[in-house]
Scaffold this active site. Structure first.
Site, PDB file in Angstrom:
ATOM      1  N   GLY A   1       0.807  -1.223   0.000  1.00 42.90           N
ATOM      2  CA  GLY A   1       0.000   0.000   0.000  1.00 42.90           C
ATOM      3  C   GLY A   1       0.836   1.266   0.000  1.00 42.90           C
ATOM      4  O   GLY A   1       0.412   2.293   0.516  1.00 42.90           O
ATOM      5  N   GLY A   2       2.033   1.212  -0.584  1.00 38.47           N
ATOM      6  CA  GLY A   2       2.828   2.429  -0.733  1.00 38.47           C
ATOM      7  C   GLY A   2       2.426   3.158  -2.003  1.00 38.47           C
ATOM      8  O   GLY A   2       1.385   2.869  -2.606  1.00 38.47           O
TER       9      GLY A   2
ATOM     10  N   ALA B   1       3.585   3.203  -5.156  1.00 43.16           N
ATOM     11  CA  ALA B   1       3.465   2.472  -6.417  1.00 43.16           C
ATOM     12  C   ALA B   1       2.190   1.627  -6.420  1.00 43.16           C
ATOM     13  O   ALA B   1       1.416   1.642  -7.382  1.00 43.16           O
ATOM     14  CB  ALA B   1       4.689   1.584  -6.644  1.00 43.16           C
TER      15      ALA B   1
ATOM     16  N   HIS C   1       6.658   2.849   3.565  1.00 48.87           N
ATOM     17  CA  HIS C   1       7.966   3.499   3.569  1.00 48.87           C
ATOM     18  C   HIS C   1       8.061   4.639   2.549  1.00 48.87           C
ATOM     19  O   HIS C   1       8.977   5.455   2.627  1.00 48.87           O
ATOM     20  CB  HIS C   1       9.077   2.479   3.335  1.00 48.87           C
TER      21      HIS C   1
ATOM     22  N   THR D   1       9.512  -8.948   0.951  1.00 53.24           N
ATOM     23  CA  THR D   1       8.484  -9.979   0.851  1.00 53.24           C
ATOM     24  C   THR D   1       8.065 -10.255  -0.592  1.00 53.24           C
ATOM     25  O   THR D   1       7.916 -11.416  -0.995  1.00 53.24           O
ATOM     26  CB  THR D   1       7.242  -9.556   1.644  1.00 53.24           C
TER      27      THR D   1
ATOM     28  N   HIS E   1      23.251   5.213   0.369  1.00 50.29           N
ATOM     29  CA  HIS E   1      23.036   6.660   0.378  1.00 50.29           C
ATOM     30  C   HIS E   1      24.191   7.319   1.114  1.00 50.29           C
ATOM     31  O   HIS E   1      24.580   6.854   2.192  1.00 50.29           O
ATOM     32  CB  HIS E   1      21.705   6.993   1.069  1.00 50.29           C
TER      33      HIS E   1
ATOM     34  N   ARG F   1      22.498  18.567   0.195  1.00 50.11           N
ATOM     35  CA  ARG F   1      23.598  18.914  -0.710  1.00 50.11           C
ATOM     36  C   ARG F   1      23.068  19.661  -1.927  1.00 50.11           C
ATOM     37  O   ARG F   1      23.715  20.547  -2.452  1.00 50.11           O
ATOM     38  CB  ARG F   1      24.356  17.648  -1.112  1.00 50.11           C
TER      39      ARG F   1
END
Lengths: 247, 642
Positions: B14-15, B17, B44, B237, B259, B275
């Site tokens: 359910g993010g 995408a 996330h 998952t 990162h 930055r």
């Protein structure tokens, strides 16, 4: 970097609310745990240590562990807080953890905020009520940057539930939108892309679940982990409603 | 039939995408169920901070930007590992996606007309933004881009996007089941019919049958344990259940992004926007080491390049030693409190809350940390999985593959929305053109299998290892031996250790057998999948004897376009002891491999002409199980427009 209190290495005692509704043998109770404090120990680290080393059945919710996702709100020594950003060095040696009240319990420190917020968002119509469909070939409508920033300010709510748990009304009147709901209304009300008019809003805001259900204790404003200006949100909504009635 | 539900389209995750994909499918008349391990607004996606790349070209420093330039930046950023047709489709649609989000209510930062103060390459610059652009979506600078292109809402861009997109999910009344975790795909004869999910409230299993299934579960950074910026829920998952089919390949699993600026010691992301807005990196002597290392791009080279320079800098003894390990400094002090508390507000909050620092006065301790999975479920340009009709993937969970071996900052948020739109259309079309013709016995047997696996864990006894100890062993192997600098010896060691960890999963025992969701059991059920993902990542890295993007081999330091201009595919055939690897062409090449403009200029050149390479793309990919796309390969190329 490490502050002095974090380097003292205290011995912490936790009293954690336990109840697993799926376990017929489980009864609500407080369970004690002990833990050695480490520098920058957050409740995220502490609770995971307790679960992994002491009691693997302990239920709690974390996702981002950076105070952005709103998963981990709980009562920390009686105050609704985001556990992930609560450092033990800011707490006494005895730390009592309870699940948030006002939400359905899933187990131990885990509560069902998802269902509550989905229902609230449906009831207040928490989306842009535009009049025209999106035109993929059109340039975006300009917006003044100050207004964009003001909308962003209200948009910052992470639906953690702290304001609801800390609210005298929300705890006895489940239909109350809570500060999170009122803030959501204000966020869309000030957004010119939302075409709802005063009359539309009056139905939502002035109902028994709306802004006039609030008795003004304003614990929400003090508690909000994102420091949303909830006092001003309430004042804004009441003012808007009064003005719309006078007209 | 209480164990079975049916729908048209099942979206797993359910993010951004998954939700954008669901919106597209619902708008095309399909019924959709979204399964999510958390309430969708806690996905996330909300943690993305600095921006979303979209070539609107609205401010002066974005002047002359276009999807063409965005395409070029993306391919260069990928170190030519990307599928250039997908990068094209992406760059063309990103501006529409950004404007669509404005329509949905995202409070994008807007262009302020008149004199604006910026910091560019260490200099304070004043730029007059023209009145005719007033109020349009503003851009900030990000790494590896020729133009300012990242659209943003302070440093909470992912949050703003997720709330806007989820508001549409609420509006459309889309059925979202939170605290539901998929544990297996339901498939037969190369056709996917949905998934079995385990309820994270009750521990009970249920089958969801669907004509089309979409994996949108995000990345798998948690195979690096605590050494990741990822949320605790990013356990791979979706990639795991795809690998479990034995048929669907995962692509480029060795392409892992680190990162550059992650807060020490808490491992929380500090956005590249710092930055982009003019922040510097400093060594322990307060030297800006990136100026000597990358005179042109400085701190704004691509993430793989900056992370390598930072690691080298610390290896050279220029890092700051602390009990929590070495770090470098991020200096934002010159940006001033007003900028920090508005445009970088979330960074201000994180520094205050987690390390007690004031970025207007204090330096921020940072070091590179695992952040993003370029690899994932290999799909064609429609998002349709290789080898499995009816299975789709989108976002970080997918290897679509616009990022190749290094993703540019801000391209992930953009990918979620663009892929959600494009894959969502394909999913809806596929679902509309097929019927649900699966027998329920298959679904019930999949539920029984899942219940048996859980029962097996609960039935084990004895003195085997604990699940968290195995997780930690995997994480230590990954960060020590499958990190930023890799070499053959270390990777061989990693593969050996990971095989051991994988074997130990079958010996592990639970210490808690409580009924319900049982957090230890919930984790145990993911552990084998995570161990397998870690192993295929390490094996893929060992096999790839070149350096490309984020995959850097000390023993093979050059990019090898003669031997390795390809994509790694890995399958794990059912009941096989080991995974099997194969390779396919990256895709049609329009922009020929060359120097990225940052990082090393040395490389091994292609030995075949590009036309010859392009001639074998379709056959090479079809041989790997690529599904026929709605339009043929190459239909969306814009040859030579750069």
């Amino acid at each position: 970097m490490a502050s002095e209190s974090a380097q003292k290495r205290r011995h912490l005692r936790f009293e954690i609310f336990r109840y697993n509704p799926e376990d017929q043998e489980s009864t609500p109770q407080l369970q004690s745990f002990e833990l050695d404090e480490t520098p920058y120990m957050s409740l995220f680290l502490a609770l995971n240590q307790i679960r992994e080393k002491q009691d693997p059945s302990l239920q709690f919710d974390f996702a981002c562990r950076s105070a952005i996702c709103g998963s981990c709100a709980m009562m920390v020594n009686g105050r609704p807080s985001l556990a992930c950003r609560t450092l033990t060095e800011d707490l006494p040696e005895l730390i009592r953890l309870h699940p948030l009240p006002a939400f359905a319990l899933i187990g131990d420190l885990s509560v069902d905020t998802g269902t509550w917020f989905r229902a609230m968002n449906e009831r207040v119509g928490a989306w842009i009520h535009e009049q025209q469909a999106f035109d993929p070939n059109a340039r975006e409508e300009p917006m003044n940057d100050d207004l964009a920033q003001a909308i962003y300010e209200g948009d910052r709510c992470i639906e953690c539930g702290c304001c609801v748990a800390g609210c005298g009304i929300a705890n006895i009147q489940p239909e109350f939108y809570g500060a999170a709901g009122l803030n959501r209304i204000a966020r869309f009300m000030m957004d010119p892309r939302d075409k709802r008019e005063a009359g539309d809003w009056f139905e939502v805001v002035s109902s028994d679940e709306g802004v006039f259900a609030c008795v003004g204790l304003m614990a929400c404003h003090d508690i909000c982990p994102k420091e949303l200006p909830l006092l001003e949100v309430h004042a804004y909504l009441r003012r808007r409603m009064l003005v719309s009635r006078i007209r | 039939m209480e164990h079975i539900e049916t729908t048209d389209v099942l979206v797993i995750g359910g993010g951004l995408a998954g939700e954008r994909c669901a919106i597209e499918a619902v708008s095309a008349g399909q019924d959709v169920v979204i399964l999510s391990v958390v309430p969708p607004r806690r996905s996330h996606s909300c943690a993305a901070q600095g921006g979303m790349q979209a070539a609107l070209g609205n401010c002066i420093k974005a002047g002359g930007d276009s999807p063409d330039v965005h395409f070029l930046d993306t391919v260069r950023g990928s170190d030519w590992g990307a599928d250039q047709e997908v990068a094209r489709m992406f760059a063309e649609e990103a501006p529409i996606a950004a404007r669509e989000l404005a329509h949905m209510g995202v409070p994008w930062t807007r262009v302020r007309p008149g004199m604006n103060r910026y910091f560019i390459k260490g200099q304070r610059v004043e730029i007059d933004e023209p009145a005719e652009k007033a109020g349009l979506i503003m851009h900030r600078d990000f790494g590896g881009t020729a133009k300012w292109r990242a659209c943003y809402a302070a440093a909470g861009t992912g949050h703003a996007l997720l709330y806007a997109v989820d508001s549409q999910v609420v509006r459309l009344g889309i059925d979202v089941r939170d605290r539901m975790e998929v544990v297996a795909l339901i498939h037969e004869g190369g056709r996917c019919w949905g998934a079995v999910a385990r309820c994270l409230r009750t521990g009970r299993h249920r089958a969801f049958l669907a004509r089309a299934t979409v994996i949108a579960t995000g990345g798998f950074g948690r195979i690096y344990g605590q050494y990741t910026t990822n949320a605790t829920i990013n356990e791979g998952t979706g990639a795991s259940v795809a690998l479990d089919t034995g048929i669907v390949p995962l692509g480029n699993m060795e392409a892992i992004q680190f990162h550059p600026t992650v807060l020490v010691p808490s491992g929380i992301l500090i956005t590249e926007g710092c930055r982009g807005d003019g922040g510097y990196l400093l060594d322990k002597n307060m030297q800006r080491f990136m100026v000597e290392a990358e005179p042109d791009k400085q701190e704004l080279a691509s993430r793989d390049v900056v992370s390598r320079h930072m690691m080298q800098c610390m290896k050279d003894g220029r890092g700051v030693d602390t009990p929590a390990g070495q770090h470098l400094w991020l200096d934002l002090r010159h940006l001033g409190e007003k900028h920090l508390t508005t445009k970088l507000r979330e960074v201000w909050d994180i520094c205050r809350d987690f390390v007690g620092l004031n970025p207007a006065k204090d330096l921020i301790p940072v070091r590179p940390t695992q952040h993003y999975s370029m690899g994932g479920v290999r799909v064609n340009k429609d998002g349709h999985a290789y080898g499995m009709a009816g299975l789709f993937a989108a976002g970080e969970a997918a290897c679509w593959d616009m990022h190749g071996f290094n993703r540019l900052g801000g391209n992930s948020l953009a990918e979620t929305i663009v892929a959600g739109r494009i894959v969502g259309r394909s999913v809806a079309k596929f679902a509309a053109g097929s019927s649900l013709s699966v027998n329920t016995a298959l679904a019930l047997s999949c539920v029984k299998d899942a219940e048996r696996r859980a029962g097996d864990w609960l039935g084990r006894s004895g003195s085997g290892p604990g699940v968290y100890a195995i997780r930690d062993a995997i994480a230590e192997t990954m960060i020590k031996r499958v990190g930023i600098f890799r070499d053959g010896n270390e990777l061989e060691q990693a593969v050996a250790e990971l095989k051991q960890s994988l074997a130990r999963v079958d010996q592990a025992v639970l210490r808690s057998k409580v009924p319900g969701m049982n957090p230890e059991l919930s984790f145990a059920l993911r552990l084998k999948g995570m161990a397998r993902l870690a192993l295929v990542t390490a094996m893929g890295a060992l096999a790839r004897t070149e350096s490309r993007g984020a995959h850097f081999r000390r023993d093979y330091p050059l990019r090898d376009d003669a031997g390795w201009l390809n994509r790694t595919l890995v399958r794990w055939p059912r009941d096989a002891a080991e995974p099997s690897f194969s390779y396919e062409p990256v895709g049609l090449i329009d922009l020929p491999p060359g120097h990225r403009g940052y990082g090393s200029a040395e490389r091994i050149e292609m030995t075949v002409p590009i036309t010859a390479y392009n001639d074998r793309v379709a056959d090479g990919q079809n041989a790997q199980g690529r599904q026929a796309s709605d339009e043929p390969i190459g239909s969306r190329m814009k040859w030579g427009e750069h």
